[in-house]
Design an enzyme around this catalytic site. Structure first.
Site, mmCIF file in Angstrom:
data_model
loop_
_atom_site.group_PDB
_atom_site.id
_atom_site.type_symbol
_atom_site.label_atom_id
_atom_site.label_comp_id
_atom_site.label_asym_id
_atom_site.label_seq_id
_atom_site.Cartn_x
_atom_site.Cartn_y
_atom_site.Cartn_z
ATOM 1 N N GLU A 1 -15.899 4.477 31.141
ATOM 2 C CA GLU A 1 -14.658 4.291 30.384
ATOM 3 C C GLU A 1 -13.456 4.383 31.321
ATOM 4 O O GLU A 1 -12.459 3.684 31.144
ATOM 5 C CB GLU A 1 -14.550 5.313 29.258
ATOM 6 N N TYR B 1 -25.218 -4.022 22.345
ATOM 7 C CA TYR B 1 -24.509 -2.765 22.588
ATOM 8 C C TYR B 1 -23.933 -2.224 21.282
ATOM 9 O O TYR B 1 -24.051 -1.026 20.987
ATOM 10 C CB TYR B 1 -23.403 -2.996 23.616
ATOM 11 N N TRP C 1 -14.045 -3.986 28.213
ATOM 12 C CA TRP C 1 -15.316 -3.259 28.241
ATOM 13 C C TRP C 1 -16.466 -4.202 28.561
ATOM 14 O O TRP C 1 -17.448 -3.814 29.186
ATOM 15 C CB TRP C 1 -15.558 -2.555 26.909
#
Length: 226
Positions: free
Chosen positions: A64, A42, A72
């Protein structure tokens, strides 16, 4: 982007001064991927690279919002589940979700089962349709909040990066989104979105991705309202 632990076993060590973490490939990267394969991928292929695809932008801003209060990494590892639950974040389809879809999502262990965040995603899909009608694309709207070069830190070192929880631009975007009826779009959440979509390049100085990302941003044609 916040620091994460790498779980059990030996952890690669972050340089305490630069904030860089050397990978098995010998390359230096921002510390926060923690040496985890999926998180490293990522970092290398998504975070900070400029995005103008509306579906991807809607996905990013929604995820988000789901990340608020969580890591995350938790969201990243459930992303395919989120895509399945929310019609691949095609916002015209999500906007048509009903109460039955809310209950379906609440029963889905593949996502974060938070009623208000699920309902927020449906609400935001309707608001996204409004933005698209007004500006021609979500991309044109979001990119209009890109910080000017003179308002950015001259150098993204480790100490600076840790201060970038929110900015004047993320606060302005958050305020405007809320005025338009969006939810779960506070200034800190919005800044993480700006980092993710490449509106800013917060890869650290010395990170192997910083220059390629900056080159991509320089070549990127900013969308404008129709």
């Amino acid at each position: 982007m916040t620091d994460q632990t790498a779980g059990k076993g030996a952890k690669p060590e972050r340089d305490p001064v630069t904030g860089l973490l050397k990978g098995e490939d010998g390359k230096d990267r921002c510390w926060w991927h923690g040496g985890l394969d999926d998180y490293l991928h990522y970092h290398d292929t998504e975070w900070g690279w400029p995005v103008d695809d509306d579906r991807r932008l809607f996905e990013k801003v929604c995820l988000e919002g789901f990340q608020s209060g969580l890591s995350w990494l938790t969201i990243l590892r459930k992303r395919e589940g989120f895509r399945a639950a929310f019609a691949n974040f095609e916002f015209d389809k999500v906007a048509a979700f009903t109460g039955d879809d809310v209950e379906r999502c609440l029963a889905d262990a593949g996502i974060v089962r938070h009623r208000k965040k699920i309902e927020s995603t449906i609400n935001n899909a309707n608001r996204a349709l409004e933005l698209h009608k007004e500006f021609g694309s979500l991309a044109a709207y979001f990119w209009s909040f890109e910080p000017k070069t003179e308002n950015r830190p001259p150098k993204i070192d480790f100490d600076t990066a840790r201060t970038l929880g929110k900015t004047a631009e993320s606060t302005a975007l958050s305020k405007d989104l809320k005025k338009r009826g969006w939810s779960f779009v506070g200034p800190t959440t919005v800044y993480a979105f700006m980092q993710s979509m490449g509106m800013v390049n917060d890869h650290l100085e010395g990170c192997c991705c910083r220059e390629p990302v900056e080159d991509a941003r320089n070549a990127f044609v900013r969308p404008v309202p129709r």
